[in-house]
Design an enzyme around this catalytic site. Structure first.
Site, PDB file in Angstrom:
ATOM      1  N   ARG A   1      -2.623 -14.637   4.025  1.00 53.89           N
ATOM      2  CA  ARG A   1      -3.330 -13.861   5.132  1.00 53.89           C
ATOM      3  C   ARG A   1      -2.616 -14.019   6.556  1.00 53.89           C
ATOM      4  O   ARG A   1      -2.497 -13.104   7.220  1.00 53.89           O
ATOM      5  CB  ARG A   1      -4.700 -14.485   5.269  1.00 53.89           C
ATOM      6  CG  ARG A   1      -5.708 -14.205   4.050  1.00 53.89           C
ATOM      7  CD  ARG A   1      -5.877 -12.621   3.889  1.00 53.89           C
ATOM      8  NE  ARG A   1      -6.726 -12.127   5.056  1.00 53.89           N
ATOM      9  CZ  ARG A   1      -7.193 -10.864   5.129  1.00 53.89           C
ATOM     10  NH1 ARG A   1      -6.936  -9.927   4.024  1.00 53.89           N
ATOM     11  NH2 ARG A   1      -7.794 -10.364   6.245  1.00 53.89           N
TER      12      ARG A   1
ATOM     13  N   TYR B   1     -12.663  -1.770  -3.745  1.00 54.26           N
ATOM     14  CA  TYR B   1     -13.149  -1.964  -2.425  1.00 54.26           C
ATOM     15  C   TYR B   1     -14.617  -1.789  -2.216  1.00 54.26           C
ATOM     16  O   TYR B   1     -15.384  -1.473  -1.218  1.00 54.26           O
ATOM     17  CB  TYR B   1     -12.513  -1.036  -1.558  1.00 54.26           C
ATOM     18  CG  TYR B   1     -11.098  -1.253  -1.150  1.00 54.26           C
ATOM     19  CD1 TYR B   1     -10.790  -2.183  -0.334  1.00 54.26           C
ATOM     20  CD2 TYR B   1      -9.993  -0.567  -1.406  1.00 54.26           C
ATOM     21  CE1 TYR B   1      -9.574  -2.701   0.188  1.00 54.26           C
ATOM     22  CE2 TYR B   1      -8.694  -0.780  -1.240  1.00 54.26           C
ATOM     23  CZ  TYR B   1      -8.610  -2.016  -0.058  1.00 54.26           C
ATOM     24  OH  TYR B   1      -7.039  -2.345   0.121  1.00 54.26           O
TER      25      TYR B   1
ATOM     26  N   LYS C   1       0.792  -1.020  -0.144  1.00 54.12           N
ATOM     27  CA  LYS C   1       0.111   0.030   0.187  1.00 54.12           C
ATOM     28  C   LYS C   1       0.660   1.450  -0.095  1.00 54.12           C
ATOM     29  O   LYS C   1       2.004   1.269   0.181  1.00 54.12           O
ATOM     30  CB  LYS C   1      -0.779  -0.042   1.059  1.00 54.12           C
ATOM     31  CG  LYS C   1      -2.066  -1.296   1.237  1.00 54.12           C
ATOM     32  CD  LYS C   1      -3.031  -1.117   2.207  1.00 54.12           C
ATOM     33  CE  LYS C   1      -4.212  -1.939   2.159  1.00 54.12           C
ATOM     34  NZ  LYS C   1      -4.928  -1.926   3.111  1.00 54.12           N
TER      35      LYS C   1
ATOM     36  N   ASN D   1      -2.178   0.196   6.773  1.00 53.54           N
ATOM     37  CA  ASN D   1      -1.418  -0.989   7.319  1.00 53.54           C
ATOM     38  C   ASN D   1      -0.744  -1.990   6.338  1.00 53.54           C
ATOM     39  O   ASN D   1      -0.378  -2.948   6.181  1.00 53.54           O
ATOM     40  CB  ASN D   1      -2.798  -1.872   7.939  1.00 53.54           C
ATOM     41  CG  ASN D   1      -3.445  -2.405   6.771  1.00 53.54           C
ATOM     42  OD1 ASN D   1      -3.536  -1.850   5.480  1.00 53.54           O
ATOM     43  ND2 ASN D   1      -4.599  -2.997   6.972  1.00 53.54           N
TER      44      ASN D   1
ATOM     45  N   PHE E   1     -15.496   3.507   7.385  1.00 51.73           N
ATOM     46  CA  PHE E   1     -13.926   3.734   6.772  1.00 51.73           C
ATOM     47  C   PHE E   1     -13.810   3.731   4.997  1.00 51.73           C
ATOM     48  O   PHE E   1     -12.647   3.838   4.663  1.00 51.73           O
ATOM     49  CB  PHE E   1     -12.965   2.745   7.359  1.00 51.73           C
ATOM     50  CG  PHE E   1     -13.019   1.393   7.218  1.00 51.73           C
ATOM     51  CD1 PHE E   1     -12.552   0.852   5.943  1.00 51.73           C
ATOM     52  CD2 PHE E   1     -13.909   0.469   8.098  1.00 51.73           C
ATOM     53  CE1 PHE E   1     -12.995  -0.541   5.790  1.00 51.73           C
ATOM     54  CE2 PHE E   1     -14.089  -0.704   7.775  1.00 51.73           C
ATOM     55  CZ  PHE E   1     -13.638  -1.267   6.662  1.00 51.73           C
TER      56      PHE E   1
ATOM     57  N   ARG F   1       2.526  -6.911   8.706  1.00 53.64           N
ATOM     58  CA  ARG F   1       1.574  -5.494   9.209  1.00 53.64           C
ATOM     59  C   ARG F   1       2.450  -5.526  10.764  1.00 53.64           C
ATOM     60  O   ARG F   1       2.466  -4.056  11.063  1.00 53.64           O
ATOM     61  CB  ARG F   1       0.172  -5.924   9.411  1.00 53.64           C
ATOM     62  CG  ARG F   1      -0.650  -5.736   8.032  1.00 53.64           C
ATOM     63  CD  ARG F   1      -1.853  -6.379   7.910  1.00 53.64           C
ATOM     64  NE  ARG F   1      -2.803  -5.634   6.806  1.00 53.64           N
ATOM     65  CZ  ARG F   1      -3.657  -6.139   6.502  1.00 53.64           C
ATOM     66  NH1 ARG F   1      -4.337  -7.209   7.287  1.00 53.64           N
ATOM     67  NH2 ARG F   1      -4.210  -5.835   5.332  1.00 53.64           N
TER      68      ARG F   1
ATOM     69  N   HIS G   1      -2.261  -5.285   1.146  1.00 57.11           N
ATOM     70  CA  HIS G   1      -3.460  -5.924   1.123  1.00 57.11           C
ATOM     71  C   HIS G   1      -3.261  -7.331   0.678  1.00 57.11           C
ATOM     72  O   HIS G   1      -2.242  -7.806  -0.142  1.00 57.11           O
ATOM     73  CB  HIS G   1      -4.172  -5.044  -0.086  1.00 57.11           C
ATOM     74  CG  HIS G   1      -5.465  -6.021  -0.474  1.00 57.11           C
ATOM     75  ND1 HIS G   1      -6.645  -6.127   0.025  1.00 57.11           N
ATOM     76  CD2 HIS G   1      -5.562  -6.868  -1.617  1.00 57.11           C
ATOM     77  CE1 HIS G   1      -7.549  -6.544  -0.574  1.00 57.11           C
ATOM     78  NE2 HIS G   1      -6.814  -7.244  -1.680  1.00 57.11           N
TER      79      HIS G   1
ATOM     80  N   THR H   1      -5.533  -6.961  10.341  1.00 60.90           N
ATOM     81  CA  THR H   1      -5.808  -5.694   9.808  1.00 60.90           C
ATOM     82  C   THR H   1      -5.180  -4.653  10.733  1.00 60.90           C
ATOM     83  O   THR H   1      -4.430  -3.728  10.301  1.00 60.90           O
ATOM     84  CB  THR H   1      -7.292  -5.491   9.730  1.00 60.90           C
ATOM     85  OG1 THR H   1      -7.914  -6.537   8.905  1.00 60.90           O
ATOM     86  CG2 THR H   1      -7.402  -4.190   9.020  1.00 60.90           C
TER      87      THR H   1
ATOM     88  N   GLU I   1      -9.747 -10.612  -7.802  1.00 57.50           N
ATOM     89  CA  GLU I   1      -8.662  -9.364  -7.555  1.00 57.50           C
ATOM     90  C   GLU I   1      -7.574  -9.506  -8.683  1.00 57.50           C
ATOM     91  O   GLU I   1      -6.899  -8.586  -9.134  1.00 57.50           O
ATOM     92  CB  GLU I   1      -8.147  -9.311  -6.524  1.00 57.50           C
ATOM     93  CG  GLU I   1      -9.322  -8.897  -5.368  1.00 57.50           C
ATOM     94  CD  GLU I   1      -8.877  -8.877  -3.732  1.00 57.50           C
ATOM     95  OE1 GLU I   1      -7.877  -9.041  -3.606  1.00 57.50           O
ATOM     96  OE2 GLU I   1      -9.995  -8.475  -2.995  1.00 57.50           O
TER      97      GLU I   1
HETATM   98  P1  GDP Z   1      -8.196  -6.563   5.521  1.00 58.33           P
HETATM   99  O1  GDP Z   1      -8.766  -7.838   4.631  1.00 58.33           O
HETATM  100  O2  GDP Z   1      -7.324  -7.360   6.699  1.00 58.33           O
HETATM  101  O3  GDP Z   1      -7.400  -5.696   4.495  1.00 58.33           O
HETATM  102  O4  GDP Z   1      -9.142  -5.767   6.267  1.00 58.33           O
HETATM  103  P2  GDP Z   1     -10.805  -5.362   5.776  1.00 58.33           P
HETATM  104  O5  GDP Z   1     -10.856  -6.120   4.361  1.00 58.33           O
HETATM  105  O6  GDP Z   1     -11.730  -5.383   6.791  1.00 58.33           O
HETATM  106  O7  GDP Z   1     -10.571  -3.864   5.320  1.00 58.33           O
HETATM  107  C1  GDP Z   1      -9.889  -3.241   4.016  1.00 58.33           C
HETATM  108  C2  GDP Z   1      -9.152  -2.185   4.506  1.00 58.33           C
HETATM  109  O8  GDP Z   1      -9.619  -1.118   5.046  1.00 58.33           O
HETATM  110  C3  GDP Z   1      -8.053  -2.646   5.562  1.00 58.33           C
HETATM  111  O9  GDP Z   1      -6.690  -3.200   5.156  1.00 58.33           O
HETATM  112  C4  GDP Z   1      -7.778  -1.344   6.312  1.00 58.33           C
HETATM  113  O10 GDP Z   1      -6.767  -0.417   5.288  1.00 58.33           O
HETATM  114  C5  GDP Z   1      -9.204  -0.370   6.065  1.00 58.33           C
HETATM  115  N1  GDP Z   1      -9.809  -0.663   7.198  1.00 58.33           N
HETATM  116  C6  GDP Z   1     -10.249  -1.745   7.767  1.00 58.33           C
HETATM  117  N2  GDP Z   1     -10.947  -1.637   9.061  1.00 58.33           N
HETATM  118  C7  GDP Z   1     -10.802  -0.160   9.352  1.00 58.33           C
HETATM  119  C8  GDP Z   1     -11.178   0.605  10.213  1.00 58.33           C
HETATM  120  O11 GDP Z   1     -11.853   0.082  11.468  1.00 58.33           O
HETATM  121  N3  GDP Z   1     -10.747   1.848  10.273  1.00 58.33           N
HETATM  122  C9  GDP Z   1      -9.965   2.277   9.204  1.00 58.33           C
HETATM  123  N4  GDP Z   1      -9.716   3.690   9.300  1.00 58.33           N
HETATM  124  N5  GDP Z   1      -9.680   1.637   8.232  1.00 58.33           N
HETATM  125  C10 GDP Z   1      -9.817   0.333   8.116  1.00 58.33           C
END
Ligand code: GDP
Length: 140
Positions: A84, A48, A8, A111, A56, A101, A114, A90, A125
């Site tokens: 993963r 997304y 990222k 973070n 978010f 991470r 992805h 996350t 994807e």
């Molecule tokens: P991942 O699969 O671990 O990447 O997590 P998710 O699919 O739930 O979320 C996608 C991305 O959105 C994450 O990697 C973060 O960059 C962002 N994100 C997820 N949850 C949060 C949150 O609670 N707050 C904020 N600011 N960003 C979030």
């Protein structure tokens, strides 16, 4: 088996691209395709889409379009689940020691990386960023 990873904009901007790639290669992933891209707003919104209703979503799109990121197709016999594990939770505060991470993420949003979260999403994807024809060329 293949999965999609994105280093990222936080990690690319901080000059951590090589270090993240090094971890991924040390863990046994083969890089099958890679491209440095600056996502457009339309691309980030589409990528997304599943999070559109989440609070978010708008900041996430803004972050993902804020600078270049490295999109990659990674190969491993258990690519999706294993990547993963290797990237960690996350929120870097919750991520296990040694995960990408935990090592490189700044926050739950910024973070570092992805990774596709299911085999179905990995197929979607990978195709989103790398048309099949381009991957086939590597096989010569
Ligand atoms: P991942 O699969 O671990 O990447 O997590 P998710 O699919 O739930 O979320 C996608 C991305 O959105 C994450 O990697 C973060 O960059 C962002 N994100 C997820 N949850 C949060 C949150 O609670 N707050 C904020 N600011 N960003 C979030």
């Amino acid at each position: 088996m293949q999965t999609l990873a994105i280093i990222k904009p936080d990690a690319v901007g901080a000059g951590k691209t090589g270090q993240v790639l090094s971890v991924l290669e040390q863990k046994g992933f083969k890089v099958r395709a890679a491209r440095l891209v600056r996502l457009s707003r339309v691309e980030a919104e589409a990528f997304y889409e599943v999070h559109r209703e989440r609070p978010f979503y708008a900041p996430l799109v803004a972050f993902m379009t804020s600078g270049p990121c490295l999109t990659m197709v990674l190969e491993h016999p258990d690519a999706v689940a294993y990547l993963r594990d290797v990237i960690g939770a996350t929120d870097p505060a919750q991520a296990a020691p040694g995960t990408v991470r935990r090592l490189y993420a700044e926050s739950k949003e910024r973070n570092a990386i992805h990774a596709s979260d299911s085999p179905e999403n990995a197929v979607r994807e990978v195709a989103f960023f790398f048309p099949e024809a381009e991957l086939r060329k590597l096989d010569g």
